[in-house]
Scaffold this active site. Structure first.
Site, PDB file in Angstrom:
ATOM      1  N   ASP A  34     -60.307  96.490  49.922  1.00 27.79           N
ATOM      2  CA  ASP A  34     -61.034  95.303  50.376  1.00 27.79           C
ATOM      3  C   ASP A  34     -62.530  95.558  50.505  1.00 27.79           C
ATOM      4  O   ASP A  34     -63.351  94.709  50.160  1.00 27.79           O
ATOM      5  CB  ASP A  34     -60.493  94.843  51.739  1.00 27.79           C
ATOM      6  CG  ASP A  34     -59.108  94.239  51.609  1.00 27.79           C
ATOM      7  OD1 ASP A  34     -58.610  94.165  50.457  1.00 27.79           O
ATOM      8  OD2 ASP A  34     -58.530  93.851  52.641  1.00 27.79           O
ATOM      9  N   GLU A 114     -35.823  78.293  39.828  1.00 28.58           N
ATOM     10  CA  GLU A 114     -37.026  78.479  40.642  1.00 28.58           C
ATOM     11  C   GLU A 114     -36.776  78.053  42.077  1.00 28.58           C
ATOM     12  O   GLU A 114     -35.859  77.279  42.337  1.00 28.58           O
ATOM     13  CB  GLU A 114     -38.174  77.608  40.072  1.00 28.58           C
ATOM     14  CG  GLU A 114     -38.415  77.871  38.608  1.00 28.58           C
ATOM     15  CD  GLU A 114     -39.318  76.841  37.937  1.00 28.58           C
ATOM     16  OE1 GLU A 114     -39.965  76.046  38.637  1.00 28.58           O
ATOM     17  OE2 GLU A 114     -39.348  76.850  36.697  1.00 28.58           O
ATOM     18  N   LYS A 116     -37.731  75.819  45.288  1.00 29.47           N
ATOM     19  CA  LYS A 116     -38.391  74.531  45.479  1.00 29.47           C
ATOM     20  C   LYS A 116     -39.270  74.630  46.714  1.00 29.47           C
ATOM     21  O   LYS A 116     -38.809  74.600  47.847  1.00 29.47           O
ATOM     22  CB  LYS A 116     -37.366  73.410  45.647  1.00 29.47           C
ATOM     23  CG  LYS A 116     -38.040  72.044  45.664  1.00 29.47           C
ATOM     24  CD  LYS A 116     -37.009  70.941  45.493  1.00 29.47           C
ATOM     25  CE  LYS A 116     -37.672  69.595  45.262  1.00 29.47           C
ATOM     26  NZ  LYS A 116     -38.568  69.186  46.324  1.00 29.47           N
ATOM     27  N   ARG A 137     -50.597  64.314  43.429  1.00 29.49           N
ATOM     28  CA  ARG A 137     -49.658  63.593  42.582  1.00 29.49           C
ATOM     29  C   ARG A 137     -49.773  62.088  42.802  1.00 29.49           C
ATOM     30  O   ARG A 137     -49.650  61.303  41.863  1.00 29.49           O
ATOM     31  CB  ARG A 137     -48.243  64.078  42.899  1.00 29.49           C
ATOM     32  CG  ARG A 137     -47.162  63.307  42.219  1.00 29.49           C
ATOM     33  CD  ARG A 137     -45.813  63.975  42.436  1.00 29.49           C
ATOM     34  NE  ARG A 137     -44.774  63.189  41.816  1.00 29.49           N
ATOM     35  CZ  ARG A 137     -44.101  62.227  42.427  1.00 29.49           C
ATOM     36  NH1 ARG A 137     -44.358  61.943  43.681  1.00 29.49           N
ATOM     37  NH2 ARG A 137     -43.172  61.556  41.786  1.00 29.49           N
ATOM     38  N   CYS A 409     -32.740  75.279  92.868  1.00 30.88           N
ATOM     39  CA  CYS A 409     -31.960  75.838  91.761  1.00 30.88           C
ATOM     40  C   CYS A 409     -30.677  75.038  91.544  1.00 30.88           C
ATOM     41  O   CYS A 409     -29.913  74.851  92.492  1.00 30.88           O
ATOM     42  CB  CYS A 409     -31.634  77.300  92.059  1.00 30.88           C
ATOM     43  SG  CYS A 409     -30.470  78.004  90.897  1.00 30.88           S
ATOM     44  N   CYS A 427     -35.509  80.769  90.080  1.00 31.69           N
ATOM     45  CA  CYS A 427     -34.722  80.607  91.289  1.00 31.69           C
ATOM     46  C   CYS A 427     -35.036  81.781  92.206  1.00 31.69           C
ATOM     47  O   CYS A 427     -35.149  82.913  91.757  1.00 31.69           O
ATOM     48  CB  CYS A 427     -33.244  80.591  90.917  1.00 31.69           C
ATOM     49  SG  CYS A 427     -32.165  80.912  92.317  1.00 31.69           S
ATOM     50  N   CYS A 433     -27.410  83.606  94.011  1.00 31.14           N
ATOM     51  CA  CYS A 433     -27.221  82.669  92.914  1.00 31.14           C
ATOM     52  C   CYS A 433     -26.133  83.146  91.940  1.00 31.14           C
ATOM     53  O   CYS A 433     -26.220  84.240  91.404  1.00 31.14           O
ATOM     54  CB  CYS A 433     -28.545  82.504  92.173  1.00 31.14           C
ATOM     55  SG  CYS A 433     -28.464  81.324  90.830  1.00 31.14           S
TER      56      CYS A 433
HETATM   57  S1  IVH Z   1     -41.081  70.662  38.679  1.00 32.54           S
HETATM   58  C1  IVH Z   1     -40.803  67.112  36.047  1.00 32.54           C
HETATM   59  N1  IVH Z   1     -40.749  72.861  40.074  1.00 32.54           N
HETATM   60  O1  IVH Z   1     -40.742  69.002  44.103  1.00 32.54           O
HETATM   61  C2  IVH Z   1     -40.668  68.166  37.052  1.00 32.54           C
HETATM   62  N2  IVH Z   1     -41.322  70.883  41.205  1.00 32.54           N
HETATM   63  O2  IVH Z   1     -39.004  66.668  44.216  1.00 32.54           O
HETATM   64  C3  IVH Z   1     -41.701  68.107  38.081  1.00 32.54           C
HETATM   65  N3  IVH Z   1     -41.580  71.151  43.639  1.00 32.54           N
HETATM   66  O3  IVH Z   1     -43.091  66.701  42.920  1.00 32.54           O
HETATM   67  C4  IVH Z   1     -41.614  69.064  39.162  1.00 32.54           C
HETATM   68  N4  IVH Z   1     -41.160  73.308  43.684  1.00 32.54           N
HETATM   69  O4  IVH Z   1     -43.927  68.718  44.247  1.00 32.54           O
HETATM   70  C5  IVH Z   1     -41.035  71.551  40.090  1.00 32.54           C
HETATM   71  N5  IVH Z   1     -40.462  74.874  41.179  1.00 32.54           N
HETATM   72  C6  IVH Z   1     -40.750  73.585  41.198  1.00 32.54           C
HETATM   73  C7  IVH Z   1     -41.057  72.911  42.399  1.00 32.54           C
HETATM   74  C8  IVH Z   1     -41.320  71.549  42.366  1.00 32.54           C
HETATM   75  C9  IVH Z   1     -41.481  72.247  44.400  1.00 32.54           C
HETATM   76  C10 IVH Z   1     -41.878  69.797  44.130  1.00 32.54           C
HETATM   77  C11 IVH Z   1     -42.926  69.056  43.331  1.00 32.54           C
HETATM   78  C12 IVH Z   1     -42.247  67.812  42.864  1.00 32.54           C
HETATM   79  C13 IVH Z   1     -41.129  67.671  43.847  1.00 32.54           C
HETATM   80  C14 IVH Z   1     -39.995  66.884  43.262  1.00 32.54           C
END
Ligand code: IVH
Length: 671
Positions: A34, A114, A116, A137, A409, A427, A433
């Site tokens: 760093d 992946e 989510k 979005r 209490c 208490c 107690c």
């Molecule tokens: S793909 C056409 N991949 O989930 C496909 N979305 O419920 C578009 N999101 O609007 C999304 N992780 O904000 C994709 N690995 C991932 C994601 C992901 C989170 C969110 C994203 C999307 C929403 C849809």
């Protein structure tokens, strides 16, 4: 330095800083310490300050540059930002895979699996490798221009790296906040008395939609790329995973959890594996996403309404739900701590039915403004105890009411104490107690207290559960026969235990005091009390001021002691113990306590000591000091210009001492 040379040096610094950012953020493998990085940054700032005409928007020093915006402008997404269809069960995922196989007429589908991320989708446009514009979005067609804010997110490169950069590249991904960043943010918010964010998602959304980018810059946002929108001037790889790899080479962060898998079984296994590690991830996820990996296959599958047919989100059971607080009850813990608990209308959270949630303490209830009857968001993550996240205030009705901590209490009726500066209410009936009885008995019998060998936790638990003992006083009435009748208790051990109890009866005052388990009265304090007062009765009757006169006993400990002895049932138990035969050798009370039992009243101005000093002195000598004269007053000490107390003393025939008499008396008692 010649200007040309400066230019070259600046360019080199920028390039190497960008490369170090890439190593640090994207490869997660810093190439320099760093301090070295900071040195490069400082050098760049120095040169740019000297030559402001050489500053460009892509310079790593220019992340937080701009002024606050009056409002966000709109951005139209040339390619709509779609959302994902959701699945909540394995059957729904199986059906998705079946549809994909049918449409493609293929048996084995390769998917990109992946996590989510629970954040918000953004689009980041690069023009010949330079960050041009970033947008939320929005409704999928039109979003907001958040370029200024996205530029402050350190993980998002302002310039891409490599010599094969596309003319245009629209990267899509998720802006999110780590758990750690979220925790820190809420801590700061609390310190500044500002509103708490309910979860990292809301915090990330709130932070990205700040008109002042300097605020966004402080919020520890981060980003993973999960797709591409428009692009020009490059040939994209043929599959989703290869494309993510390409993004990574250009310097964009992609999730390390992304994996290539086969068929529905691969999907279900991945879901299971991620679910297992979910709580260990540094950020929150709300499920996993499966995408058909091959772009040609994606194209065949196409879209339905607003979601692609080639992808699905398999969501985890929600960890947050809405429910009602039916009541707030108070539980007494083993140590006497009172914990308010919300009784909830049953609701399924994280796959489990939740009927109550801990509220921690009174301050937490105040802070979150939780009332009985409120509609609230509850959260249950992993194995963690369910919690009330926040109140939905709009749904509060006139029937809702505030909660107040009880004064007594709920388990035993003793006074509840809450010390200044402490969050926890407790208490004060430690000995009596039932909620605290196991703890109290274990402490009482421990080696440094009454030293009853062979009385372990399991045994005490059993004795209490079976109703043989309710408090420490009952211990000494246990017979050998009763003990021997217990499960897994031999005759020998029963006999030994009775012997140990018998032996423990001969003790010392300090051990006995310590054994009582008065809050904050440890061995040293117990010893000081025993030495100072000499007898248990004197301690039981001592008033706050007299206790505070003992060296090392402050206001708080003194009030714990008086509260303890003010509980009639505590004294009753002590009497039982003494009746059972507990005894100790007489303690030689401090020589200085020879004014024990005498009450003094001060009046007039003293010459050699202040009134306060005299008062302290008298207290240490064991006397009481009162503000008014009565028949019970032992002496009145009169200085110069005494007030009406003097006359009253005369009228009642109370002996009056002048200052000289007083000093004489103190000297005498000090020997
Ligand atoms: S793909 C056409 N991949 O989930 C496909 N979305 O419920 C578009 N999101 O609007 C999304 N992780 O904000 C994709 N690995 C991932 C994601 C992901 C989170 C969110 C994203 C999307 C929403 C849809």
């Amino acid at each position: 330095m010649a200007l040309e040379q400066v230019k070259r040096h600046i360019a080199e610094l920028r390039e190497s800083i960008n490369l170090h950012n890439y190593h640090y953020y994207v490869l997660d493998d810093p190439a320099i310490p760093d301090a070295g990085y900071d040195r490069l940054m400082r050098e760049l700032v120095r040169l740019e300050t000297a030559h402001p005409e050489l500053i460009t928007p892509e310079s790593p020093t220019q992340r937080v540059g701009a002024q606050p915006l009056p409002e966000f402008s709109d951005v139209t997404h040339q390619i709509p930002m779609l959302s994902l269809a959701n699945a909540f069960t394995a059957e729904e995922v199986t059906a998705f895979d079946q549809r994909v196989r049918d449409r493609l007429d293929e048996e084995d589908i390769v998917y990109s699996a992946e996590t989510k991320l629970d954040g918000l989708a953004v689009s980041v446009m690069y023009d010949n490798g330079k960050l041009l514009q970033a947008a939320t979005r929005g409704d999928g067609t039109t979003g907001e221009d958040v370029t200024q804010n996205v530029r402050t997110i350190p993980i998002i490169p302002l310039t891409l790296i490599g010599n094969d950069l596309p003319e245009r590249l629209e990267v899509r991904g998720e802006v999110y906040m780590t758990r750690e960043g979220f925790r820190k943010l809420n801590e700061n918010q609390e310190r500044r008395n500002e509103k708490q964010f309910a979860n990292p998602r809301n915090a990330a959304a709130g932070s990205l939609r700040q008109l002042d980018p300097r605020i966004t810059a402080r919020r520890q946002l981060t980003f993973f790329a999960h797709g591409v929108g428009q692009y020009e001037g490059t040939v994209m790889p043929e599959s989703h995973i290869d494309m993510l790899q390409q993004l990574k080479r250009w310097g964009l962060p992609v999730s390390p959890q992304t994996k290539q898998i086969h068929g529905v079984q691969g999907c279900l296994d991945y879901y299971h594996d991620i679910h297992e590690i979910r709580d260990n991830l540094p950020y929150e996820i709300d499920g996993v996403v499966f995408k058909v990996n091959d772009f040609a296959q994606q194209k065949v599958l196409g879209f339905v309404s607003r979601a692609p047919r080639w992808a699905i989100a398999y969501k985890f059971p929600p960890e947050e739900e809405i429910t009602k607080v039916i009541d707030i009850e108070v539980q007494v813990g083993r140590t006497g701590a009172l914990t308010p608990v919300a009784r909830l209308e049953p609701v399924t959270v994280g796959g489990v039915t939740v009927t109550n949630a801990t509220l921690h303490n009174e301050d937490e209830i105040r802070r979150k403004e939780i009332w009985i009857g409120d509609t609230v968001i509850v959260r249950r993550a992993g194995d963690v105890i369910p919690e009330v996240v926040c109140v939905i205030k709009e749904q509060r009705t006139p029937a809702c009411r505030k909660f107040h901590m009880p004064e007594y209490c709920p388990a035993c009726g003793s006074d509840v104490e809450r010390m200044e500066g402490e969050a926890v209410a407790r208490c004060s009936g430690g000995l009596y107690c039932p909620a605290q009885c196991i703890q109290a008995i274990l402490h009482f019998s421990s080696r440094r207290a009454m030293n009853i060998g062979g009385l372990g936790e399991k045994l005490v638990q059993k004795l209490v559960e079976k109703g043989y003992i309710r408090n420490v006083a009952d211990l000494y009435s246990m017979t050998e026969k009763e003990l021997a009748g217990l499960e897994r208790m031999g005759k020998r051990s029963a006999a030994n235990l009775v012997k140990a109890m018998e032996k423990s009866k001969q003790t010392t005052l300090e051990r006995f005091l310590y054994a009582l388990g008065i809050r904050e009265v440890g061995e040293a304090t117990a010893r000081a009390l025993a030495r100072h007062f000499g007898s248990l009765e004197a301690i039981q009757q001592a008033e706050q001021e007299q206790l505070e006169a003992v060296p090392d006993i402050g206001h708080v400990v003194a009030s714990h002691i008086t509260t303890f002895f003010n509980q009639a049932h505590n004294n009753k138990i002590i009497q039982h113990l003494l009746d059972a035969g507990i005894f100790w050798p007489m303690v030689q009370a401090n020589q200085t306590r020879l004014l024990e039992g005498k009450t003094f009243v001060l009046t007039g101005t003293l010459q050699t000591m202040s009134r306060e000093e005299v008062k302290q002195k008298l207290l240490t000598l064991g006397a009481r000091v009162s503000g008014s004269v009565s028949k019970k007053t032992s002496f009145v000490i009169a200085g110069v210009d005494p007030g009406s107390k003097y006359d009253k003393a005369q009228a009642l025939g109370v002996p009056i001492l002048d200052e000289k008499d007083m000093l004489e008396m103190m000297k005498h008692h000090q020997r």
